[in-house]
Design a protein around this motif. Structure first.
Motif, PDB file in Angstrom:
ATOM      1  N   THR A  22       0.904  -1.519   0.409  1.00 19.82           N
ATOM      2  CA  THR A  22      -0.291   0.197   0.131  1.00 19.82           C
ATOM      3  C   THR A  22       0.646   1.318   0.176  1.00 19.82           C
ATOM      4  OG1 THR A  22      -1.676  -1.451   0.934  1.00 19.82           O
ATOM      5  CG2 THR A  22      -1.705   1.264   1.582  1.00 19.82           C
ATOM      6  N   LYS A  23       2.038   1.217   0.951  1.00 17.14           N
ATOM      7  CA  LYS A  23       2.778   2.364   0.738  1.00 17.14           C
ATOM      8  C   LYS A  23       3.429   2.581  -0.205  1.00 17.14           C
ATOM      9  CE  LYS A  23       6.490   4.715   4.215  1.00 17.14           C
ATOM     10  NZ  LYS A  23       6.665   4.152   5.396  1.00 17.14           N
ATOM     11  N   VAL A  24       3.968   1.816  -1.227  1.00 12.02           N
ATOM     12  CA  VAL A  24       4.531   1.566  -2.257  1.00 12.02           C
ATOM     13  C   VAL A  24       3.706   2.324  -3.049  1.00 12.02           C
ATOM     14  CG1 VAL A  24       6.059   0.506  -4.378  1.00 12.02           C
ATOM     15  CG2 VAL A  24       6.077  -0.030  -2.166  1.00 12.02           C
ATOM     16  N   PHE A  25       1.937   1.143  -3.709  1.00 12.71           N
ATOM     17  CA  PHE A  25       1.737   2.158  -4.094  1.00 12.71           C
ATOM     18  C   PHE A  25       0.872   4.062  -4.174  1.00 12.71           C
ATOM     19  CE2 PHE A  25       0.256  -2.552  -4.819  1.00 12.71           C
ATOM     20  CZ  PHE A  25       1.893  -2.396  -6.116  1.00 12.71           C
ATOM     21  N   THR A  26       1.345   3.744  -2.862  1.00 11.60           N
ATOM     22  CA  THR A  26       0.451   5.274  -2.967  1.00 11.60           C
ATOM     23  C   THR A  26       2.028   6.033  -3.302  1.00 11.60           C
ATOM     24  OG1 THR A  26      -0.238   4.733  -0.937  1.00 11.60           O
ATOM     25  CG2 THR A  26       0.169   6.820  -1.351  1.00 11.60           C
ATOM     26  N   LEU A  27       3.024   6.106  -2.980  1.00 11.55           N
ATOM     27  CA  LEU A  27       4.653   6.363  -3.211  1.00 11.55           C
ATOM     28  C   LEU A  27       4.156   6.697  -4.881  1.00 11.55           C
ATOM     29  CD1 LEU A  27       7.332   4.898  -1.181  1.00 11.55           C
ATOM     30  CD2 LEU A  27       6.134   7.631  -0.470  1.00 11.55           C
ATOM     31  N   PHE A  28       4.130   4.990  -5.455  1.00 15.11           N
ATOM     32  CA  PHE A  28       4.055   5.582  -7.561  1.00 15.11           C
ATOM     33  C   PHE A  28       3.174   6.122  -7.686  1.00 15.11           C
ATOM     34  CE2 PHE A  28       2.490   3.696 -11.324  1.00 15.11           C
ATOM     35  CZ  PHE A  28       3.888   3.442 -11.416  1.00 15.11           C
ATOM     36  N   PHE A  29       1.537   6.535  -7.188  1.00 12.97           N
ATOM     37  CA  PHE A  29       0.774   7.496  -8.192  1.00 12.97           C
ATOM     38  C   PHE A  29       0.867   8.453  -7.656  1.00 12.97           C
ATOM     39  CE2 PHE A  29      -2.152   3.900  -6.573  1.00 12.97           C
ATOM     40  CZ  PHE A  29      -2.225   3.302  -7.838  1.00 12.97           C
ATOM     41  N   THR A  30       1.189   9.235  -6.139  1.00 12.46           N
ATOM     42  CA  THR A  30       2.626  11.000  -5.796  1.00 12.46           C
ATOM     43  C   THR A  30       3.287  10.886  -6.908  1.00 12.46           C
ATOM     44  OG1 THR A  30       1.273  10.693  -3.765  1.00 12.46           O
ATOM     45  CG2 THR A  30       3.140  11.766  -4.341  1.00 12.46           C
ATOM     46  N   MET A  31       3.759   9.705  -7.426  1.00 13.14           N
ATOM     47  CA  MET A  31       5.357  10.743  -7.741  1.00 13.14           C
ATOM     48  C   MET A  31       4.772  10.860 -10.120  1.00 13.14           C
ATOM     49  SD  MET A  31       8.450   7.856  -9.674  1.00 13.14           S
ATOM     50  CE  MET A  31       7.367   7.188 -10.165  1.00 13.14           C
ATOM     51  N   ILE A  32       3.694   9.514  -9.970  1.00 12.54           N
ATOM     52  CA  ILE A  32       3.091  10.005 -11.433  1.00 12.54           C
ATOM     53  C   ILE A  32       2.092  11.437 -11.143  1.00 12.54           C
ATOM     54  CG2 ILE A  32       1.195   8.990 -12.830  1.00 12.54           C
ATOM     55  CD1 ILE A  32       3.578   7.445 -13.130  1.00 12.54           C
ATOM     56  N   ALA A  33       1.544  11.810 -10.083  1.00 15.97           N
ATOM     57  CA  ALA A  33       0.780  13.326 -10.101  1.00 15.97           C
ATOM     58  C   ALA A  33       1.953  14.148 -10.144  1.00 15.97           C
ATOM     59  CB  ALA A  33       0.003  12.709  -9.088  1.00 15.97           C
ATOM     60  N   SER A  34       3.254  14.582  -9.484  1.00 14.10           N
ATOM     61  CA  SER A  34       4.088  15.411  -9.678  1.00 14.10           C
ATOM     62  C   SER A  34       4.714  15.316 -10.871  1.00 14.10           C
ATOM     63  CB  SER A  34       5.102  15.439  -8.725  1.00 14.10           C
ATOM     64  OG  SER A  34       4.623  15.172  -6.825  1.00 14.10           O
ATOM     65  N   LEU A  35       4.519  13.513 -11.649  1.00 14.90           N
ATOM     66  CA  LEU A  35       5.275  14.546 -12.796  1.00 14.90           C
ATOM     67  C   LEU A  35       4.695  14.855 -14.190  1.00 14.90           C
ATOM     68  CD1 LEU A  35       7.743  10.887 -12.355  1.00 14.90           C
ATOM     69  CD2 LEU A  35       8.332  13.178 -12.641  1.00 14.90           C
ATOM     70  N   ILE A  36       3.346  14.264 -13.579  1.00 11.50           N
ATOM     71  CA  ILE A  36       2.119  14.826 -14.307  1.00 11.50           C
ATOM     72  C   ILE A  36       2.297  16.902 -14.719  1.00 11.50           C
ATOM     73  CG2 ILE A  36      -0.230  14.615 -15.393  1.00 11.50           C
ATOM     74  CD1 ILE A  36      -0.017  11.528 -14.881  1.00 11.50           C
ATOM     75  N   LEU A  37       1.840  16.465 -13.976  1.00  7.48           N
ATOM     76  CA  LEU A  37       1.757  18.331 -13.452  1.00  7.48           C
ATOM     77  C   LEU A  37       2.702  19.232 -13.120  1.00  7.48           C
ATOM     78  CD1 LEU A  37      -0.158  18.237 -10.346  1.00  7.48           C
ATOM     79  CD2 LEU A  37      -1.270  19.540 -11.815  1.00  7.48           C
ATOM     80  N   GLY A  38       3.927  18.530 -13.106  1.00 12.04           N
ATOM     81  CA  GLY A  38       5.693  19.780 -13.661  1.00 12.04           C
ATOM     82  C   GLY A  38       5.229  19.419 -15.246  1.00 12.04           C
TER      83      GLY A  38
END
Length: 685
Positions: free
Chosen positions: A496-512
């Protein structure tokens, strides 16, 4: 000019083929300003210098109240944006300012200064705005959105408009994000007259710390620090294997301490380093990628980081120096990774360094201009001594001015000082627009409560139950390792922690990909970082996580602006350069995961022995990661050996003695195999 300088500069003749201004305009929206002369050019210059003088004076002798300071800051910003930036990229950049832009500028200034002029009245009737208050608020919102569109791109103001519409139409939204909805008067009041909208924390930081550090960088640039840094980097690293690429890494990292723009860093140092790298044998796409990765990393390099770092300190409620200290180890890992990769690439291609005779001698260089580094050292001292970043930057500018008179070439004459203050204001208005506009997105979150709902949604999306196949499989695999066990419940929590980090990373990259780094950080820290809090990630680690990936977006295709700017100078394929930059920055994509699982790397709850182990194994892990990306260590590495190197790198980066031993065993295996392979190749030759 000395013979040595001539020889080094001869290597960069190719850079003259590149139109730097055109390249900046193509990849950096803030460079698409009008080129004006006559009374209009003088008027803008005076206005920009007046803005810098206002901030310089208030930082040294006392700030206005936060909302007043932000209002004056925004008034200057809107005036400069409408006078400098045309409404369309198709309009002539030299034909002068059309009458309607003067009108826009007047409306923007009036609506911002309304808060200053009628501040006492607004305070006494807080919560009961008059029609005039709401009209001025509406005008400011409209002019701010248009100004941000001009200096940035349509994405950020588009996001703000969506946020405003969501505030109004909340009752019609799906149940998971629905709210009761707010009328126009309530929305304008919250965004304009409150302290959680336009004039919230982002603009407060922009109008104080950020502006002064941008001005500090502009002043240092006028003293000739940029050229000195390149010459110093040449002296330190130019002679080594693949020296020009290492020069790019060192000089761009140092330049990044005084500049917060990835694209601007690429265009500033890249005009010298990229042709130099190509001249000794690096492929064009690799040269452009190295410069892009090194320049982008400048935003995470203490002591002066990107604007988002100051906002992070304000959000956390801690001194900025604590953020800078926390960033030290991750930044060193990032740059160590880049340095090792360019070394391996040079070894793979058989490249050499620049002959000593063609390098500037270090001691004469330090004797003549070494004092230019004193302001940076002074900044570090002031921050460590407990001074506020504002006071540290103010003192740094004063020290720069005094020291510049030690050498005729570096002297800050009245004309140079005027130019520095003008450049500082111009460099700050993009950040100011982004901070003010994204303040509306933050204001939407506080008004509607959406931020907490998004955090809960991310965790729910990433949640893995103990009964799931993934949790059972992970617990079974771990239990096969000697002395290791893992229950399905623990495996589910870990996944759960890994997937949460991964989804947060994707959101940051897309917004960036569409937002400036500062705006990206503010949005993700508001919307995505709270999801990490729910999993027990320390706030510093959570904010640093989204900060890193917001910056990494400049190196992530398909919108890798820093890499594309590097490709423009190198004359290489933009997409190939972007992919190469992504590979070189791979450590930057893994380092945030490391410090989430091992917060000691951010100096959180430090246990000395464990921290030494964590840093040491992370460095070795980065070393193995470089073998994976380049495919070389002593000799060419087969594909399966590269995969083994990657697995070993992960083992060393994951906290824990067992995983470290596994990673070291992998390193020993690769060393033996590659050494034998290199000896066989040498005998065959």
């Amino acid at each position: 000019m000395s013979e040595t300088e001539t020889k080094v500069i001869d290597r960069t003749d190719e850079s003259s083929k590149v139109d730097l201004d055109e390249l900046m305009r193509k990849y950096d929206t803030e460079a698409r300003f009008r080129t004006l002369s006559g009374w209009q050019g003088k008027m803008i210059a005076v206005l920009a210098v007046a803005m810098s003088c206002f901030h310089f004076y208030t930082s040294g002798f006392g700030l206005l109240l936060a909302q007043k300071q932000g209002a004056v800051h925004l008034a200057f910003t809107l005036a400069l944006v409408f006078l400098l930036y045309p409404a369309s990229s198709k309009q002539s950049k030299t034909s002068g300012i059309p009458f309607y832009d003067f009108i826009f500028a007047a409306f923007g200034v009036a609506s911002a200064m309304y808060l200053v002029v009628f501040f006492n009245d607004l305070v006494t009737r807080a919560g009961l705005p008059t029609r005039a208050d709401l009209v001025m608020g509406f005008i400011l919102i409209v002019t701010l959105l248009e100004a941000t569109r001009r200096i940035s791109n349509p994405i950020l103001p588009g996001l703000a408009i969506v946020a405003l519409l969501y505030c109004y139409f909340g009752r019609y939204m799906p149940a998971v994000i629905a709210h009761r909805g707010f009328n126009v008067a309530r929305i304008v009041n919250h965004m304009y007259l409150g302290t959680e909208g336009i004039f919230g924390t982002p603009l407060e930081v922009s109008s104080t710390f950020v502006f002064m550090f941008i001005l500090f960088g502009a002043v240092l640039e006028k003293t000739g620090l940029g050229k000195f840094i390149i010459d110093l980097s040449l002296s330190l690293a130019g002679w080594s294997t693949g020296g020009p690429a290492k020069v790019a890494v060192v000089s761009s990292g140092l330049m990044g301490t005084v500049s917060g723009s990835s694209v601007a860093n690429v265009c500033t140092t890249g005009m010298f380093t990229i042709p130099l790298m190509k001249s000794v044998g690096y492929e064009p796409h690799f040269a452009g990628a190295v410069e892009a990765v090194a320049s982008t990393g400048g935003q995470i390099m203490p002591p002066v980081m990107g604007a988002a770092a100051f906002i992070m300190a304000q959000i956390l409620g801690i001194p900025y120096i604590e953020v800078a200290i926390a960033a030290v180890v991750p930044a060193l890992l990032y740059y160590f990774a880049v340095m090792v990769q360019v070394h391996f690439e040079a070894c793979r291609l058989g490249l050499k360094g620049i002959p000593w005779s063609q390098l500037p001698p270090i001691w004469p260089l330090l004797r003549s201009k070494g004092f230019l580094l004193i302001p940076l050292i002074a900044i570090i001292y002031f921050l460590l001594a407990g001074y506020t970043p504002l006071k540290a930057a103010f003192n740094g500018i004063l020290i720069s001015f005094v020291l510049s008179w030690l050498n005729k070439e570096t002297r800050l004459t009245p004309l140079r000082t005027f130019e520095a203050f003008q450049s500082g204001a111009r460099g700050a208005i993009g950040v100011a627009c982004a901070c003010a506009t994204v303040g509306m997105v933050v204001g939407m979150g506080t008004l509607t409560g959406l931020a907490l709902r998004i955090a809960g949604a991310i965790v729910s999306l990433a949640k893995v139950t103990p009964e799931s196949g993934l949790a059972v499989a992970l617990s079974s695999i771990v239990s096969l390792l000697p002395g290791a066990t893992m229950a399905a419940e623990a495996a589910a929590a870990a996944l759960t922690k890994v997937f949460t980090l991964f989804f947060t990373m994707i959101a940051s990259l897309i917004l960036g990909m569409g937002l400036p780094t500062t705006a990206n950080f503010i949005v993700t820290s508001t919307m995505a970082a709270p999801a990490l809090f729910l999993l027990g990630v320390p706030p510093m680690a959570a904010y640093m996580f989204v900060f890193y990936f917001g910056i990494a977006a400049d190196l992530t295709p398909p919108v890798a602006l820093a890499a594309y700017a590097g490709s423009g100078i190198a004359g290489s394929d933009p997409m190939k350069t972007g992919v190469t930059a992504f590979k070189l920055a791979l450590a930057g994509f893994l380092v945030p995961y490391i410090y989430v699982y091992s917060p000691m790397l951010l100096f959180i709850d430090v246990v000395p022995i464990e921290m030494v182990q964590a840093i040491g194994t992370a460095l070795i892990g980065v070393f193995l990661l470089a073998m994976f990306t380049i495919g070389f260590f002593k000799a060419h590495m087969a594909f399966y050996m590269r995969i083994i190197a990657f697995i070993g790198a992960l083992g060393l980066m994951i906290p824990g003695t067992a995983s470290d031993i596994f990673g070291l065993a992998v390193l020993a295996l690769i060393f033996v195999v590659q050494t034998a392979k290199a000896r066989m190749k040498a005998k065959a030759a």
